[in-house]
Structures are given as C-alpha cells and as structure tokens.
Design a protein around this motif. Structure first.
Motif, PDB file in Angstrom:
ATOM      1  N   PHE A  12       5.748   1.280  -7.472  1.00  0.00           N
ATOM      2  CA  PHE A  12       4.647   2.178  -7.615  1.00  0.00           C
ATOM      3  C   PHE A  12       4.921   3.622  -7.043  1.00  0.00           C
ATOM      4  O   PHE A  12       4.514   4.390  -7.960  1.00  0.00           O
ATOM      5  CB  PHE A  12       3.614   1.541  -6.663  1.00  0.00           C
ATOM      6  CG  PHE A  12       2.833   0.278  -7.131  1.00  0.00           C
ATOM      7  CD1 PHE A  12       2.237   0.430  -8.561  1.00  0.00           C
ATOM      8  CD2 PHE A  12       2.673  -0.809  -6.490  1.00  0.00           C
ATOM      9  CE1 PHE A  12       1.440  -0.772  -8.909  1.00  0.00           C
ATOM     10  CE2 PHE A  12       2.068  -1.833  -6.903  1.00  0.00           C
ATOM     11  CZ  PHE A  12       1.647  -2.007  -8.316  1.00  0.00           C
ATOM     12  N   LYS A  13       5.584   3.619  -6.051  1.00  0.00           N
ATOM     13  CA  LYS A  13       5.958   5.012  -5.419  1.00  0.00           C
ATOM     14  C   LYS A  13       6.829   5.981  -6.526  1.00  0.00           C
ATOM     15  O   LYS A  13       6.550   7.068  -6.797  1.00  0.00           O
ATOM     16  CB  LYS A  13       6.850   4.902  -4.394  1.00  0.00           C
ATOM     17  CG  LYS A  13       6.094   4.680  -3.007  1.00  0.00           C
ATOM     18  CD  LYS A  13       6.956   4.559  -1.826  1.00  0.00           C
ATOM     19  CE  LYS A  13       6.295   3.937  -0.624  1.00  0.00           C
ATOM     20  NZ  LYS A  13       7.356   3.849   0.404  1.00  0.00           N
ATOM     21  N   GLU A  14       7.812   5.180  -6.987  1.00  0.00           N
ATOM     22  CA  GLU A  14       8.648   5.720  -7.828  1.00  0.00           C
ATOM     23  C   GLU A  14       8.144   6.257  -9.180  1.00  0.00           C
ATOM     24  O   GLU A  14       8.363   7.212  -9.813  1.00  0.00           O
ATOM     25  CB  GLU A  14      10.038   5.085  -8.335  1.00  0.00           C
ATOM     26  CG  GLU A  14      10.937   5.319  -9.277  1.00  0.00           C
ATOM     27  CD  GLU A  14      11.698   6.837  -8.380  1.00  0.00           C
ATOM     28  OE1 GLU A  14      12.325   7.365  -9.306  1.00  0.00           O
ATOM     29  OE2 GLU A  14      11.533   6.820  -7.245  1.00  0.00           O
ATOM     30  N   LYS A  24       5.601  10.856 -12.071  1.00  0.00           N
ATOM     31  CA  LYS A  24       4.430  11.534 -12.828  1.00  0.00           C
ATOM     32  C   LYS A  24       3.908  12.896 -12.293  1.00  0.00           C
ATOM     33  O   LYS A  24       3.080  13.384 -12.599  1.00  0.00           O
ATOM     34  CB  LYS A  24       3.485  10.405 -12.985  1.00  0.00           C
ATOM     35  CG  LYS A  24       3.518   9.559 -14.005  1.00  0.00           C
ATOM     36  CD  LYS A  24       2.479   8.515 -14.217  1.00  0.00           C
ATOM     37  CE  LYS A  24       1.483   9.402 -15.134  1.00  0.00           C
ATOM     38  NZ  LYS A  24       0.425   8.646 -15.808  1.00  0.00           N
ATOM     39  N   GLY A  25       4.453  12.989 -10.957  1.00  0.00           N
ATOM     40  CA  GLY A  25       4.151  14.084 -10.058  1.00  0.00           C
ATOM     41  C   GLY A  25       2.814  14.020  -9.391  1.00  0.00           C
ATOM     42  O   GLY A  25       2.432  14.982  -8.947  1.00  0.00           O
ATOM     43  N   LEU A  26       2.241  12.553  -9.158  1.00  0.00           N
ATOM     44  CA  LEU A  26       1.102  12.483  -8.636  1.00  0.00           C
ATOM     45  C   LEU A  26       1.249  12.070  -7.070  1.00  0.00           C
ATOM     46  O   LEU A  26       0.269  12.397  -6.400  1.00  0.00           O
ATOM     47  CB  LEU A  26       0.371  11.255  -9.252  1.00  0.00           C
ATOM     48  CG  LEU A  26       0.077  11.585 -10.747  1.00  0.00           C
ATOM     49  CD1 LEU A  26      -0.451  10.317 -11.338  1.00  0.00           C
ATOM     50  CD2 LEU A  26      -1.039  12.527 -10.951  1.00  0.00           C
ATOM     51  N   ILE A  27       2.371  11.846  -6.587  1.00  0.00           N
ATOM     52  CA  ILE A  27       2.563  11.665  -5.316  1.00  0.00           C
ATOM     53  C   ILE A  27       4.188  12.383  -4.979  1.00  0.00           C
ATOM     54  O   ILE A  27       4.964  12.242  -5.610  1.00  0.00           O
ATOM     55  CB  ILE A  27       2.700  10.212  -4.819  1.00  0.00           C
ATOM     56  CG1 ILE A  27       3.701   9.331  -5.537  1.00  0.00           C
ATOM     57  CG2 ILE A  27       1.114   9.399  -4.865  1.00  0.00           C
ATOM     58  CD1 ILE A  27       3.999   7.976  -4.738  1.00  0.00           C
ATOM     59  N   PRO A  28       4.234  12.530  -3.767  1.00  0.00           N
ATOM     60  CA  PRO A  28       5.597  13.358  -3.299  1.00  0.00           C
ATOM     61  C   PRO A  28       6.825  12.271  -3.644  1.00  0.00           C
ATOM     62  O   PRO A  28       6.708  11.141  -3.337  1.00  0.00           O
ATOM     63  CB  PRO A  28       5.598  13.607  -1.868  1.00  0.00           C
ATOM     64  CG  PRO A  28       4.180  13.473  -1.503  1.00  0.00           C
ATOM     65  CD  PRO A  28       3.603  12.619  -2.678  1.00  0.00           C
ATOM     66  N   ARG A  29       7.812  12.717  -4.118  1.00  0.00           N
ATOM     67  CA  ARG A  29       9.054  11.662  -4.109  1.00  0.00           C
ATOM     68  C   ARG A  29       9.732  11.628  -2.850  1.00  0.00           C
ATOM     69  O   ARG A  29       9.827  12.633  -1.982  1.00  0.00           O
ATOM     70  CB  ARG A  29      10.073  12.304  -5.163  1.00  0.00           C
ATOM     71  CG  ARG A  29      11.253  11.463  -5.201  1.00  0.00           C
ATOM     72  CD  ARG A  29      12.051  11.751  -6.522  1.00  0.00           C
ATOM     73  NE  ARG A  29      11.682  10.700  -7.475  1.00  0.00           N
ATOM     74  CZ  ARG A  29      11.679  10.972  -8.842  1.00  0.00           C
ATOM     75  NH1 ARG A  29      12.014  12.350  -9.057  1.00  0.00           N
ATOM     76  NH2 ARG A  29      11.122   9.933  -9.550  1.00  0.00           N
ATOM     77  N   GLY A  30      10.024  10.137  -2.493  1.00  0.00           N
ATOM     78  CA  GLY A  30      10.743  10.011  -1.234  1.00  0.00           C
ATOM     79  C   GLY A  30      11.858   9.125  -1.440  1.00  0.00           C
ATOM     80  O   GLY A  30      12.101   8.649  -2.695  1.00  0.00           O
ATOM     81  N   ALA A  87       0.677  -1.211   0.031  1.00  0.00           N
ATOM     82  CA  ALA A  87      -0.043  -0.044  -0.146  1.00  0.00           C
ATOM     83  C   ALA A  87       0.841   1.203  -0.036  1.00  0.00           C
ATOM     84  O   ALA A  87       1.834   1.202   0.678  1.00  0.00           O
ATOM     85  CB  ALA A  87      -0.943   0.014   1.069  1.00  0.00           C
ATOM     86  N   VAL A  88       0.228   2.145  -0.786  1.00  0.00           N
ATOM     87  CA  VAL A  88       1.037   3.685  -0.740  1.00  0.00           C
ATOM     88  C   VAL A  88       0.130   4.603  -0.516  1.00  0.00           C
ATOM     89  O   VAL A  88      -0.960   4.590  -1.205  1.00  0.00           O
ATOM     90  CB  VAL A  88       1.672   3.844  -2.152  1.00  0.00           C
ATOM     91  CG1 VAL A  88       2.377   5.101  -2.404  1.00  0.00           C
ATOM     92  CG2 VAL A  88       3.029   2.646  -2.366  1.00  0.00           C
ATOM     93  N   THR A  89       0.119   5.381   0.491  1.00  0.00           N
ATOM     94  CA  THR A  89      -0.678   6.521   0.620  1.00  0.00           C
ATOM     95  C   THR A  89      -1.000   7.695  -0.590  1.00  0.00           C
ATOM     96  O   THR A  89      -0.194   7.726  -1.414  1.00  0.00           O
ATOM     97  CB  THR A  89      -0.040   7.529   1.725  1.00  0.00           C
ATOM     98  OG1 THR A  89       0.244   6.803   2.949  1.00  0.00           O
ATOM     99  CG2 THR A  89      -1.170   8.636   2.058  1.00  0.00           C
ATOM    100  N   GLY A  90      -2.248   7.594  -0.808  1.00  0.00           N
ATOM    101  CA  GLY A  90      -2.758   8.387  -2.115  1.00  0.00           C
ATOM    102  C   GLY A  90      -2.692   7.453  -3.235  1.00  0.00           C
ATOM    103  O   GLY A  90      -3.266   8.360  -4.443  1.00  0.00           O
ATOM    104  N   LEU A  91      -2.463   6.233  -3.343  1.00  0.00           N
ATOM    105  CA  LEU A  91      -2.890   5.269  -4.566  1.00  0.00           C
ATOM    106  C   LEU A  91      -3.631   4.321  -4.382  1.00  0.00           C
ATOM    107  O   LEU A  91      -3.626   3.759  -2.831  1.00  0.00           O
ATOM    108  CB  LEU A  91      -1.417   4.743  -4.793  1.00  0.00           C
ATOM    109  CG  LEU A  91      -0.433   5.706  -5.352  1.00  0.00           C
ATOM    110  CD1 LEU A  91       1.147   4.908  -5.829  1.00  0.00           C
ATOM    111  CD2 LEU A  91      -0.797   6.522  -6.549  1.00  0.00           C
TER     112      LEU A  91
END
Length: 122
Positions: free
Chosen positions: A94-96, A101-107, A14-18
C-alpha cells in the motif's frame, strides 16, 4: 474490515494517511491433536518458513475505504499468523502504491531488508 486494520488483528497493515480495510487469516497446516500425537512443537506465531507444519499466514485488503483503487492479497507459506506476518507486507505494498501516486511520502521499504524501488540492494 476497516476495524480489523484500525483496531484489530490487522493493525500492522495500517499506514498513516490511508484508509485501509482488510482481513487477516491463519491457515492451520496440521491439527493440534495430530501435532501433539506426533510430538511436534506448537506452531510459531511468527512462523519460521522452515517448519513444514507451521501455519500459513494471509492478509487481504483494499484502499482507500470509500473509493477502492487497489486490492492486495498476501499469502506467506508457513508464515505463522496473518496479522503479524502478512499484514506488514501488505502495508508496504500500500505504501509503495500510494507513494508512487504522490499521495503519501515515499519511505524505505522494510520487508526483510528489501530496499525501496530503485535503491541498491545490499
């Protein structure tokens, strides 16, 4: 498949926001009976990568749920259980993808110390 990630064995994907859907799996390398017969230790849920009899771990998934644009398959040889070993790796993919795409913050990526793209390697 959505429940697997959001309230089941794949929760580490799971990824917050996805809105991620997926399925975990564990591939038995040797039967429990044969393992006992050969007096081998039970397979580790985390896997060691060094025991040729540890189970294989896998996770397959896609996102977002209602308009999929990425599918991910992770297979970790002798990695143990899919939900604890392969799912977190899929989460990082998924995060990367969605960060690019700029849809979630890069960490920072946290797969065994691998830094995010473009960062210096230790």
């Amino acid at each position: 498949m959505w429940r697997v990630v959001n309230s089941g064995t794949g929760h580490l994907a799971a990824v917050t926001g996805l809105d991620i859907c997926g399925k975990t799996g564990t591939v038995q390398v040797i039967s429990k009976e044969k393992r006992t017969e050969l007096k081998l230790p039970q397979s580790s849920s985390q896997g060691t990568g060094s025991n040729p009899f540890d189970d294989h771990a896998w996770f397959v998934g896609y996102a977002p749920k209602n308009a999929p644009e990425i599918a991910v398959a992770v297979f970790v040889e002798h990695g143990g259980v899919g939900g604890t070993t392969a799912a977190p790796i899929a989460a990082e993919v998924f995060k990367e993808y969605f960060a690019k795409k700029g849809l979630i913050p890069r960490g920072d990526l946290n797969i065994a110390g691998i830094p995010k793209s473009g960062a210096a390697r230790p």
